[in-house]
Design a protein around this motif. Structure first.
Motif, short mmCIF file in Angstrom:
data_model
loop_
_atom_site.label_atom_id
_atom_site.label_comp_id
_atom_site.label_asym_id
_atom_site.label_seq_id
_atom_site.Cartn_x
_atom_site.Cartn_y
_atom_site.Cartn_z
N LEU A 152 -10.41 17.00 -5.13
CA LEU A 152 -11.43 16.28 -4.56
C LEU A 152 -11.18 14.66 -4.47
O LEU A 152 -10.66 14.24 -5.61
N VAL A 153 -11.16 14.10 -3.26
CA VAL A 153 -10.97 12.69 -3.26
C VAL A 153 -12.11 11.99 -2.51
O VAL A 153 -12.59 12.31 -1.66
N ASP A 154 -12.02 10.55 -2.88
CA ASP A 154 -13.07 9.71 -2.39
C ASP A 154 -12.57 9.42 -0.71
O ASP A 154 -11.27 9.17 -0.50
N GLU A 155 -13.41 9.06 0.11
CA GLU A 155 -13.13 8.79 1.52
C GLU A 155 -12.13 7.60 1.67
O GLU A 155 -11.57 7.54 2.43
N ASN A 156 -12.20 6.82 0.89
CA ASN A 156 -11.09 5.80 1.04
C ASN A 156 -9.96 5.64 0.23
O ASN A 156 -9.08 4.89 0.26
N THR A 157 -9.74 6.87 -0.40
CA THR A 157 -8.23 7.09 -0.95
C THR A 157 -7.27 7.25 0.34
O THR A 157 -7.32 7.58 1.20
N LYS A 158 -6.25 6.43 -0.19
CA LYS A 158 -5.14 6.54 0.56
C LYS A 158 -4.52 7.91 0.81
O LYS A 158 -4.53 8.46 -0.20
N LEU A 159 -4.12 8.16 2.11
CA LEU A 159 -3.75 9.63 2.30
C LEU A 159 -2.42 10.02 1.44
O LEU A 159 -2.47 11.03 1.08
N ILE A 160 -1.47 8.94 1.55
CA ILE A 160 -0.26 9.47 0.36
C ILE A 160 -0.90 9.71 -1.11
O ILE A 160 -0.20 10.86 -1.51
N ASP A 161 -1.70 9.39 -1.49
CA ASP A 161 -2.32 9.38 -2.99
C ASP A 161 -2.91 10.63 -2.94
O ASP A 161 -2.89 11.51 -3.87
N ALA A 162 -3.72 11.21 -1.85
CA ALA A 162 -4.42 12.18 -1.65
C ALA A 162 -3.25 13.47 -1.61
O ALA A 162 -3.71 14.77 -2.32
N GLY A 173 2.44 10.09 14.49
CA GLY A 173 3.33 8.95 13.84
C GLY A 173 2.56 8.05 13.07
O GLY A 173 2.84 6.77 13.07
N ARG A 174 1.42 8.44 12.46
CA ARG A 174 0.60 7.58 11.77
C ARG A 174 1.03 7.12 10.19
O ARG A 174 1.75 8.09 9.78
N ASP A 175 0.66 6.10 9.69
CA ASP A 175 1.07 5.66 8.50
C ASP A 175 0.36 6.28 7.62
O ASP A 175 -0.91 6.78 7.53
N LEU A 176 1.06 6.69 6.40
CA LEU A 176 0.48 7.56 5.11
C LEU A 176 -0.49 6.63 4.34
O LEU A 176 -1.07 7.22 3.38
N SER A 177 -0.42 5.42 4.47
CA SER A 177 -1.48 4.49 3.73
C SER A 177 -2.72 4.48 4.29
O SER A 177 -3.65 3.80 3.74
#
Length: 606
Positions: free
Chosen positions: A161-171, A208-212
Motif C-alpha cells: 500500500l502506497v500513498d497516491e503521491n509516492t514516486k513510481l520508482i519508490d512504489a 517512455g515515461r519517467d519513473l519519478s
C-alpha cells in the motif's frame, strides 16, 4: 416395540436427536402408542391436546378457519408444538387416513423444552429459521468449506500500500520487498486504486515515461474490493463477471487489509471455471466454443454436489453464459454492425436463473435509421450456433432468428404499446412478461435500457397490472404431498411453485418500476420499499431456493440418465426432510398467491 426400538425411531426425527440419553429415556417413559380412525378431530381451537403427536402410520390434515388444507402430516411427521407451548390453536387437525402414532405427554414435552436449549430453539423458531435448520440437516453430509468458506478463510496477500503521491520508482521498490506484482494506491479521499505489471508495461514502458512520476498518474481507480467476511464464492463471481484477476480485501471499517488473487480462489475451490472462461475468451470459432460450453455441466454437478446454494450456481453459470453470447456476437456479426444493435436475453436467462440449458429466449434491437434486414442472416447464424452449443430452440420461437424479436428500436416501442393496449390477447401478457426480464448481453446496451424506461413510463393502469399479475394464480399449488403419493407421484415443480413466485414478484417489480431482473434481488428491493414485509421476503427467498434446488437435482439426474429435461419431480424419490421442505415451501407459495390476489384485486377481474 422395545425401548431401544422407540429410541432408535425418535433419534431419526429432528430435533429429537439432540436429546441427551437421560432426556431420551424420559421422553420414551412418557410416550404411548395410540390409534385414531379416519375423520377423528385431534386438535381444534376448542380442543387443545395434552399430547405431542409423532406419526407412525397414516396421515393427518391441518385445516385453516376457512376449512382449507394448509398442511399434511405423514409417517415420521410431528405436530403440534404450538398448541402445547401457547395453549391455543387457530387450526383444526383431522385424521385423513387411520392413524397410528406416538403421543408424548404434554408435561414431559414442555419439560424437554426447558431442559434442552437446542430442542427448544427448534420449536420456537420462526418459519424461515425452521426451514434453514431442516436444510442444514439435509445437506450436512454435502457441506464443505466450499460452501461456507469466507474470504478470510483463504490466502490473502499482504497489500503493498502506497500513498497516491509516492514516486513510481519508490512504489516499485516497495513491491519488490513485498514480493508482489501488485501495488495498491490510496488517494487523499481514502479511495483505493491499483497498479499491475501489465499496467506498467502499457502506461510506462511503451510510453517512455519517467519513473519519478507519482503513482496516481497511472493507477486505475477505483479498485474493486470485497470484505473479508464475505463468502469466497461471491469473490469468484465478481472476478468472472468483471474479467479481472484480483480484488482488494477490506475489513468492516473499509480499510485495505490485502489482495485476493484469482488463482488462490480457484485452488481453494478446485473447479475448472477459470479454464472454461479462458476457453471462451480465446475461442476463434464456434467449434472452440463448443469445447468450452460442454464443460458447464461438470461445474454444475461439482457445485451442486458440494452443497453450494443454487443462486450462487445460477449467478456463476449466468456470467459464463453471458460470455458465450458475447463471443458468438463478436464472431458472427461484422464489427461495423455490432455497435448499432443490442443482443439481449429474456425469461430465465434474463433473470440469471437458468442453470441447465433448457431453451433460448433472445432478441435484437437495432438502432433507428439502420437497415434491420442486413442483420437477419447473422441472427439465423446466432440461433443455429446456440443450438450447436446445446441451447435448445425455443418452442415459442422467441429467438433472434424470428423477425418479431429482431427489429428496430421504434418497432419495439410500437410492440410495447400493443402489449399494453390489448388486454384480451394472453400472448401479449406472455411476451411482455419475458421482455420485462430482458438483460443486455452484447452491443449497445443503452438501446435496451431506453426501451425498458419507455415501458416503465407507459404503465399507469391498475386494471392492466391486475391482468398481468393474474397468471400468478394460473396453476395449482398443492396443499398436501400425500395426495400425489401412490398415484403418478409426479409434481410439476415449475408450475406449482417456481412460476408463481417469479410471476408474482415480477408483477410487483413492474408496478414499482424496479429495473433489477433477478427474482431474489427483486424480493430484497421490494422489502426495502416496504412492499414486502421482512419475514415474508425471507420466506419467499427460502422457498424459491428450496424448489429450485429440488428441480436442479432432478434435472441433473435426468441428464446423467440421458433422459429429456423435465420439471416434474417424483415425490417417491424425495427423502423425508426434502418432502418436509417442499411442504413448507408450498405453504409459503399459497400464502404469497393470496397476497398477490389481495394487492392486485384479482377477485375483481375475469
Amino acid at each position: 416395540m422395545s425401548i431401544q426400538d422407540q429410541e432408535s425411531f425418535l433419534s431419526k426425527i429432528h430435533p429429537f436427536e439432540v436429546l441427551s440419553p437421560s432426556q431420551m429415556a424420559m421422553c420414551v417413559q412418557h410416550m404411548d402408542i395410540a390409534y385414531y380412525p379416519k375423520d377423528t378431530i385431534l386438535i381444534a381451537p376448542e380442543k387443545i391436546p395434552n399430547y405431542f403427536f409423532i406419526i407412525i402410520k397414516g396421515s393427518v390434515y391441518e385445516y385453516s378457519k376457512e376449512n382449507i388444507v394448509v398442511m399434511d402430516y405423514q409417517s415420521e411427521d410431528t405436530f403440534d408444538s404450538n398448541s402445547l407451548i401457547y395453549g391455543q390453536c387457530e387450526h383444526t387437525f383431522k385424521v385423513h387416513e387411520e392413524l397410528i402414532c406416538y403421543e408424548i405427554d404434554k408435561k414431559a414435552f414442555l419439560s424437554l423444552i426447558e431442559k434442552n436449549q437446542d430442542f427448544k430453539d427448534f420449536f420456537l423458531k420462526d418459519l424461515v429459521n425452521k426451514i434453514q435448520t431442516l436444510k442444514d440437516k439435509e445437506y450436512t453430509s454435502q457441506l464443505s468449506s466450499f460452501m461456507i468458506a469466507k474470504v478470510e478463510d483463504t490466502l490473502i496477500h499482504e497489500a503493498c500500500l502506497v500513498d497516491e503521491n509516492t514516486k513510481l520508482i519508490d512504489a516499485i521498490d516497495k513491491s519488490m520487498q513485498y514480493k508482489t506484482s501488485t501495488i495498491i494506491v490510496q488517494s487523499n479521499t481514502k479511495e483505493y486504486g491499483i497498479i499491475t505489471d501489465s499496467l506498467l508495461k502499457v502506461k510506462v514502458l511503451l510510453q517512455g515515461r519517467d519513473l519519478s512520476i507519482p503513482v496516481k498518474d497511472i493507477a486505475i481507480f477505483p479498485l474493486l474490493t470485497i470484505r473479508d467476511d464475505d463468502y469466497l464464492f461471491e469473490a469468484l463471481t465478481i472476478l468472472v463477471k468483471k474479467n479481472i484477476k484480483r480484488v482488494g480485501v477490506t475489513n468492516s471499517n473499509g480499510e485495505m487489509i490485502g489482495v485476493l488473487e484469482q488463482i488462490d480462489i480457484l485452488s481453494h475451490f478446485a473447479n475448472h471455471t477459470y479454464v472454461i472462461e479462458s476457453k471462451i475468451k480465446n475461442a476463434k470459432n464456434i467449434e472452440d466454443l463448443k469445447d468450452a460450453s460442454k464443460d458447464f455441466i461438470d461445474i454444475i454437478l461439482s457445485l451442486q454436489a458440494k452443497g453450494v446454494k443454487i443462486h450462487h450456481i445460477s449467478n456463476l453459470i449466468g456470467q459464463l453464459n453471458t460470455k458465450v453470447y458475447q463471443k458468438i456476437f463478436s464472431l458472427i456479426l461484422p464489427e461495423n454492425l455490432q455497435k448499432d444493435a443490442c443482443l439481449f436475453v429474456m425469461g430465465s436467462e434474463g433473470r440469471n436463473e437458468q442453470i441447465v440449458k433448457t431453451d433460448q429466449d433472445n432478441g435484437l434491437i437495432v438502432k433507428d435509421g439502420i437497415d434491420v434486414e442486413q442483420y437477419r442472416p447473422y441472427m439465423q447464424q446466432i440461433t443455429d450456433s446456440l443450438i450447436f452449443l446445446g441451447y435448445p430452440p425455443c418452442d415459442g420461437n422467441i429467438m433472434v432468428s424470428n423477425p418479431y424479436w429482431c427489429k428496430s428500436f421504434s418497432d419495439f416501442k410500437s410492440t410495447i404499446i400493443k402489449w399494453l393496449n390489448n388486454t384480451q390477447d394472453m400472448k401479449n401478457f406472455l411476451d411482455l412478461a419475458i421482455f420485462v426480464d430482458a438483460f443486455a448481453v452484447a452491443g449497445d446496451k443503452n438501446l435496451l435500457i431506453e426501451l425498458k424506461e419507455f415501458l416503465s413510463s407507459k404503465i399507469q393502469n391498475d386494471i392492466f397490472m391486475a391482468y398481468f399479475a393474474k397468471s400468478t394464480t394460473a396453476f395449482e399449488t398443492p396443499t398436501t404431498i400425500s395426495s400425489f403419493m401412490g398415484k403418478n407421484n409426479l409434481i410439476n415443480i415449475k408450475k406449482a411453485a417456481i412460476f408463481p413466485i417469479v410471476q408474482g414478484i415480477r408483477s410487483l417489480s413492474l408496478r414499482e418500476k424496479i429495473k433489477e431482473t433477478t427474482t431474489v434481488k427483486r424480493i430484497k428491493i421490494l422489502e426495502q420499499k416496504n412492499i414486502l414485509e421482512k419475514d415474508k421476503a425471507a420466506e419467499l427467498i427460502e422457498a424459491f431456493e428450496i424448489v429450485n434446488t429440488l428441480r436442479l437435482k432432478n434435472q441433473l439426474d435426468l441428464l446423467q440418465q440421458n433422459k429429456p429435461i423435465s420439471n416434474e419431480i417424483d415425490i417417491e424419490e424425495l427423502g423425508k426432510i426434502e418432502r418436509d421442505l417442499l411442504k413448507e415451501s408450498f405453504k409459503i407459495v399459497n400464502e404469497f398467491k393470496n397476497f398477490i390476489t389481495y394487492r392486485f384485486n384479482l377477485n375483481k377481474i375475469f
